[in-house]
Write an enzyme that holds these catalytic residues in place. Structure first.
Site, PDB file in Angstrom:
ATOM      1  N   LYS A 218       0.813  -1.209   0.000  1.00  0.00           N
ATOM      2  CA  LYS A 218       0.000   0.000   0.000  1.00  0.00           C
ATOM      3  C   LYS A 218       0.855   1.271   0.000  1.00  0.00           C
ATOM      4  O   LYS A 218       2.084   1.205   0.177  1.00  0.00           O
ATOM      5  CB  LYS A 218      -0.934  -0.040   1.205  1.00  0.00           C
ATOM      6  CG  LYS A 218      -1.945  -1.179   1.130  1.00  0.00           C
ATOM      7  CD  LYS A 218      -2.826  -1.181   2.359  1.00  0.00           C
ATOM      8  CE  LYS A 218      -3.840  -2.305   2.332  1.00  0.00           C
ATOM      9  NZ  LYS A 218      -4.706  -2.272   3.537  1.00  0.00           N
TER      10      LYS A 218
ATOM     11  N   TYR B  80     -12.701  -2.966  -3.834  1.00  0.00           N
ATOM     12  CA  TYR B  80     -13.378  -2.984  -2.538  1.00  0.00           C
ATOM     13  C   TYR B  80     -14.894  -2.902  -2.699  1.00  0.00           C
ATOM     14  O   TYR B  80     -15.575  -2.294  -1.873  1.00  0.00           O
ATOM     15  CB  TYR B  80     -12.865  -1.828  -1.683  1.00  0.00           C
ATOM     16  CG  TYR B  80     -11.404  -1.945  -1.309  1.00  0.00           C
ATOM     17  CD1 TYR B  80     -10.962  -2.921  -0.422  1.00  0.00           C
ATOM     18  CD2 TYR B  80     -10.469  -1.070  -1.839  1.00  0.00           C
ATOM     19  CE1 TYR B  80      -9.627  -3.023  -0.072  1.00  0.00           C
ATOM     20  CE2 TYR B  80      -9.122  -1.157  -1.491  1.00  0.00           C
ATOM     21  CZ  TYR B  80      -8.711  -2.141  -0.610  1.00  0.00           C
ATOM     22  OH  TYR B  80      -7.389  -2.234  -0.269  1.00  0.00           O
TER      23      TYR B  80
ATOM     24  N   PHE C 121     -16.909   3.407   6.484  1.00  0.00           N
ATOM     25  CA  PHE C 121     -15.452   3.602   6.470  1.00  0.00           C
ATOM     26  C   PHE C 121     -14.875   3.691   5.063  1.00  0.00           C
ATOM     27  O   PHE C 121     -13.707   4.012   4.891  1.00  0.00           O
ATOM     28  CB  PHE C 121     -14.740   2.485   7.250  1.00  0.00           C
ATOM     29  CG  PHE C 121     -14.922   1.106   6.671  1.00  0.00           C
ATOM     30  CD1 PHE C 121     -14.122   0.647   5.628  1.00  0.00           C
ATOM     31  CD2 PHE C 121     -15.879   0.248   7.186  1.00  0.00           C
ATOM     32  CE1 PHE C 121     -14.278  -0.614   5.102  1.00  0.00           C
ATOM     33  CE2 PHE C 121     -16.043  -1.035   6.666  1.00  0.00           C
ATOM     34  CZ  PHE C 121     -15.241  -1.463   5.616  1.00  0.00           C
TER      35      PHE C 121
ATOM     36  N   ARG D 170      -1.421 -14.522   4.304  1.00  0.00           N
ATOM     37  CA  ARG D 170      -2.264 -13.958   5.374  1.00  0.00           C
ATOM     38  C   ARG D 170      -1.548 -14.078   6.721  1.00  0.00           C
ATOM     39  O   ARG D 170      -1.545 -13.142   7.515  1.00  0.00           O
ATOM     40  CB  ARG D 170      -3.612 -14.679   5.438  1.00  0.00           C
ATOM     41  CG  ARG D 170      -4.455 -14.610   4.197  1.00  0.00           C
ATOM     42  CD  ARG D 170      -5.076 -13.296   3.918  1.00  0.00           C
ATOM     43  NE  ARG D 170      -5.979 -12.870   4.960  1.00  0.00           N
ATOM     44  CZ  ARG D 170      -6.541 -11.666   4.993  1.00  0.00           C
ATOM     45  NH1 ARG D 170      -6.286 -10.784   4.051  1.00  0.00           N
ATOM     46  NH2 ARG D 170      -7.347 -11.323   5.969  1.00  0.00           N
TER      47      ARG D 170
ATOM     48  N   THR E 120      -5.140  -7.260  10.756  1.00  0.00           N
ATOM     49  CA  THR E 120      -5.401  -5.986  10.083  1.00  0.00           C
ATOM     50  C   THR E 120      -4.911  -4.811  10.924  1.00  0.00           C
ATOM     51  O   THR E 120      -4.295  -3.883  10.411  1.00  0.00           O
ATOM     52  CB  THR E 120      -6.904  -5.834   9.785  1.00  0.00           C
ATOM     53  OG1 THR E 120      -7.296  -6.922   8.945  1.00  0.00           O
ATOM     54  CG2 THR E 120      -7.197  -4.528   9.091  1.00  0.00           C
TER      55      THR E 120
ATOM     56  N   ARG F 284       3.025  -6.687   9.498  1.00  0.00           N
ATOM     57  CA  ARG F 284       2.362  -5.582  10.205  1.00  0.00           C
ATOM     58  C   ARG F 284       2.874  -5.450  11.635  1.00  0.00           C
ATOM     59  O   ARG F 284       2.998  -4.341  12.142  1.00  0.00           O
ATOM     60  CB  ARG F 284       0.857  -5.783  10.181  1.00  0.00           C
ATOM     61  CG  ARG F 284       0.259  -5.585   8.790  1.00  0.00           C
ATOM     62  CD  ARG F 284      -1.213  -5.906   8.782  1.00  0.00           C
ATOM     63  NE  ARG F 284      -1.824  -5.592   7.499  1.00  0.00           N
ATOM     64  CZ  ARG F 284      -2.885  -6.233   7.037  1.00  0.00           C
ATOM     65  NH1 ARG F 284      -3.436  -7.222   7.717  1.00  0.00           N
ATOM     66  NH2 ARG F 284      -3.397  -5.885   5.863  1.00  0.00           N
TER      67      ARG F 284
ATOM     68  N   ASN G 260      -1.989   0.186   7.060  1.00  0.00           N
ATOM     69  CA  ASN G 260      -1.480  -1.108   7.502  1.00  0.00           C
ATOM     70  C   ASN G 260      -0.643  -1.862   6.461  1.00  0.00           C
ATOM     71  O   ASN G 260      -0.601  -3.082   6.462  1.00  0.00           O
ATOM     72  CB  ASN G 260      -2.618  -1.982   8.023  1.00  0.00           C
ATOM     73  CG  ASN G 260      -3.668  -2.269   6.968  1.00  0.00           C
ATOM     74  OD1 ASN G 260      -3.502  -1.953   5.795  1.00  0.00           O
ATOM     75  ND2 ASN G 260      -4.754  -2.883   7.393  1.00  0.00           N
TER      76      ASN G 260
ATOM     77  N   HIS H  61      -1.955  -5.554   1.572  1.00  0.00           N
ATOM     78  CA  HIS H  61      -3.215  -6.274   1.357  1.00  0.00           C
ATOM     79  C   HIS H  61      -2.865  -7.627   0.766  1.00  0.00           C
ATOM     80  O   HIS H  61      -2.000  -7.729  -0.103  1.00  0.00           O
ATOM     81  CB  HIS H  61      -4.120  -5.521   0.370  1.00  0.00           C
ATOM     82  CG  HIS H  61      -5.221  -6.385  -0.164  1.00  0.00           C
ATOM     83  ND1 HIS H  61      -6.400  -6.571   0.514  1.00  0.00           N
ATOM     84  CD2 HIS H  61      -5.295  -7.152  -1.283  1.00  0.00           C
ATOM     85  CE1 HIS H  61      -7.166  -7.405  -0.173  1.00  0.00           C
ATOM     86  NE2 HIS H  61      -6.517  -7.765  -1.272  1.00  0.00           N
TER      87      HIS H  61
ATOM     88  N   GLU I 184      -9.369 -10.769  -7.572  1.00  0.00           N
ATOM     89  CA  GLU I 184      -8.471  -9.615  -7.423  1.00  0.00           C
ATOM     90  C   GLU I 184      -7.336  -9.639  -8.448  1.00  0.00           C
ATOM     91  O   GLU I 184      -6.953  -8.588  -8.963  1.00  0.00           O
ATOM     92  CB  GLU I 184      -7.912  -9.570  -5.999  1.00  0.00           C
ATOM     93  CG  GLU I 184      -8.974  -9.262  -4.970  1.00  0.00           C
ATOM     94  CD  GLU I 184      -8.489  -9.350  -3.544  1.00  0.00           C
ATOM     95  OE1 GLU I 184      -9.265  -8.982  -2.652  1.00  0.00           O
ATOM     96  OE2 GLU I 184      -7.339  -9.779  -3.301  1.00  0.00           O
TER      97      GLU I 184
END
Length: 155
Positions: free
Chosen positions: A11, A51, A59, A87, A93, A104, A114, A117, A128
């Site tokens: 990100k 998304y 949000f 993951r 998250t 993270r 964060n 993704h 995706e």
């Protein structure tokens, strides 16, 4: 264990903090094979497509503002159980709740900013990947290290 591909986005905060190399290194060190990689600017339209399930949630505007705020690095990695492996490597998250040793947990402090993704299921990964990559951008190749990463029956 099945060979899987999964989408990863590094990100805008990971790009701005110059953590992409470290994160890519961790993925490769784990034995995952990068089969596609590019840098891009996520548009509002691309964010809404990615998304889609969150667009109507309260949000979403903040999420859209963040993901479109700077360049991202988009990549596909491949390996046995790649979706869950990534993951687990990412951590929770909320970075503050992520265990040390996760991406993270080692590099973040925020729930929203964060770093990374990763697709949450093999089905999401397929969807995706199609959003971010054309089929001709995904490369299939033999890794000379493959036999040192997993036993033949695990691929």
């Amino acid at each position: 264990m099945s060979l899987q591909q999964t989408l990863i986005l590094l990100k805008p905060d990971a790009v701005q903090r110059r953590l992409c190399g470290k994160i890519l290194g961790r993925l490769e060190d784990r034995g995952l094979k990068i089969v596609a990689l590019k840098m891009l600017k996520v548009t509002k339209e691309l964010a809404a497509q990615h998304y889609a399930e969150h667009v109507k949630k309260p949000f979403y505007p903040q999420l859209e503002e963040f993901i479109t705020s700077g360049p991202v690095v988009s990549l596909i990695v491949e390996g046995p159980g790649a979706v869950q492996v990534v993951r687990d490597m990412m951590g929770k998250t909320n970075c503050r709740e992520s265990a040390p040793g996760t991406i993270r947990g080692d590099y973040g402090l925020s729930r929203q900013v964060n770093l990374i993704h990763g697709s949450d299921s093999p089905e999401s990964a397929q969807k995706e990947i199609a959003i971010y990559f054309r089929p001709e951008e995904i490369l299939s190749y033999d890794s000379t290290l493959a036999e040192w990463v997993c036993a033949g029956d695990e691929k």
